[in-house]
Design an enzyme around this catalytic site. Sequence first.
Site, short mmCIF file in Angstrom:
data_model
loop_
_atom_site.label_atom_id
_atom_site.label_comp_id
_atom_site.label_asym_id
_atom_site.label_seq_id
_atom_site.Cartn_x
_atom_site.Cartn_y
_atom_site.Cartn_z
N THR A 173 0.82 -1.22 0.00
CA THR A 173 0.00 0.00 0.00
C THR A 173 0.86 1.26 0.00
O THR A 173 1.93 1.29 0.59
CB THR A 173 -0.88 -0.05 1.27
OG1 THR A 173 -1.84 -1.05 1.07
CG2 THR A 173 -1.58 1.27 1.55
N ARG A 201 -14.85 -6.27 0.24
CA ARG A 201 -14.18 -5.85 1.49
C ARG A 201 -13.52 -4.48 1.27
O ARG A 201 -12.82 -4.26 0.29
CB ARG A 201 -13.12 -6.89 1.87
CG ARG A 201 -12.31 -6.53 3.12
CD ARG A 201 -11.01 -5.83 2.79
NE ARG A 201 -10.15 -5.65 3.95
CZ ARG A 201 -9.04 -4.90 3.95
NH1 ARG A 201 -8.67 -4.28 2.86
NH2 ARG A 201 -8.32 -4.78 5.03
N VAL A 202 -13.74 -3.58 2.20
CA VAL A 202 -13.08 -2.28 2.15
C VAL A 202 -12.24 -2.14 3.40
O VAL A 202 -12.70 -2.45 4.50
CB VAL A 202 -14.12 -1.13 2.06
CG1 VAL A 202 -13.43 0.22 2.13
CG2 VAL A 202 -14.94 -1.25 0.78
N GLY A 203 -11.00 -1.69 3.23
CA GLY A 203 -10.10 -1.55 4.37
C GLY A 203 -10.08 -0.13 4.91
O GLY A 203 -11.02 0.66 4.70
N ASP A 204 -9.01 0.20 5.61
CA ASP A 204 -8.89 1.51 6.25
C ASP A 204 -8.49 2.62 5.29
O ASP A 204 -8.78 3.80 5.53
CB ASP A 204 -7.81 1.45 7.34
CG ASP A 204 -6.45 1.12 6.74
OD1 ASP A 204 -6.36 0.10 6.01
OD2 ASP A 204 -5.49 1.87 6.96
N THR A 224 -0.66 2.24 6.86
CA THR A 224 -0.57 1.00 6.09
C THR A 224 -0.50 -0.19 7.03
O THR A 224 0.18 -0.13 8.06
CB THR A 224 0.65 0.99 5.16
OG1 THR A 224 0.84 -0.34 4.69
CG2 THR A 224 1.92 1.46 5.85
N1 ASP Z 1 -4.27 -1.05 4.86
C1 ASP Z 1 -4.50 -1.80 3.65
C2 ASP Z 1 -5.84 -2.50 3.78
O1 ASP Z 1 -6.13 -3.07 4.83
C3 ASP Z 1 -3.46 -2.83 3.35
C4 ASP Z 1 -2.01 -2.37 3.45
O2 ASP Z 1 -1.70 -1.33 4.02
O3 ASP Z 1 -1.14 -3.07 2.89
O4 ASP Z 1 -6.57 -2.52 2.82
#
Ligand code: ASP
Length: 304
Positions: A173, A201-204, A224
Amino acid sequence: MVHGGAGALDNVRDNKTALRYLESIRTIVEHGRNVMELGGSALQAVEACASLLEDDPVFNAGCGSVLNENGKVELDAAIMDGRDLSAGAVAAVGNIANPVQLARLVMTKSEHVMLISEGAMRFADHCGMERVPEDYFYTPDRVEQLHQARLRHKVMLDHDDSDDDSEDQKYGTIGAIARDPEGNLAAATSTGGIVNKRMGRVGDSPIVGAGVYADNETCAVSATGFGEDFMRTVISKTISDFMLMKGMDANQATEAGIAYLTRKLRGRGGVIVIDQHGNCASGFTTKKMIHGWIEKGGETHCSF
Ligand code: ASP
């Protein structure tokens, strides 16, 4: 400051690939400096840097993003302007080479903060943004990585370093944060998410206060790591609050934020932070985090 993901790069250290990551980070953070030296704002700098990171297939954002359970890319991105807390985000989009630019359009050309999936794509068409074919995003490494995740029946960070026997410890990321000479702060984060994630799915990364935050009164943050941990701790806003309510500087607030993430959830990942005075800080609970920074117009630094 820019980052290319939290995690370990041990298995590619001392070879050409490791140098590729570093070279890219160095070139892109210096590009951000140039943008602002030519009069560009912090917002312009973070959009430009995030776009370049998305274009580089070694990172898990834009071209080269990780694949979900169906072998598809679903991209999340956000951008935030610390001048007035305006923000734009997109989630679960495909066929867009630079999701951070679409996020910027959501911020400036719609009355909303976040658009997702088909609605975000329609908005992209409305704005005249070009769609790229799906194979634009695929790299042989990502196909192999999904295969490995499926064999192990798990979802993984692009750069998972939790297993000692992990074969795959690459970075992922991306994020960019900046403070311009006027004292304006801005932040951007963009990702393909985590390997073998569920469809939808949605992340942060696209969530204001979790994966991204900017407020001229406090700081700019890009995160990240395992998004679920960052959403539950609202890590970027928590770091900002440590400054607002406890008067901490970038280093103190980052340390306090990482301690909170660890104490509450043993959360895995990291953050880059610039405070309103231009102090740069980073913190992570993974082995490493690839990042680069230029503090107060000084020399360029890279760490991984
Ligand atoms: N934070 C990102 C997510 O959970 C993944 C990452 O930082 O590599 O979608």
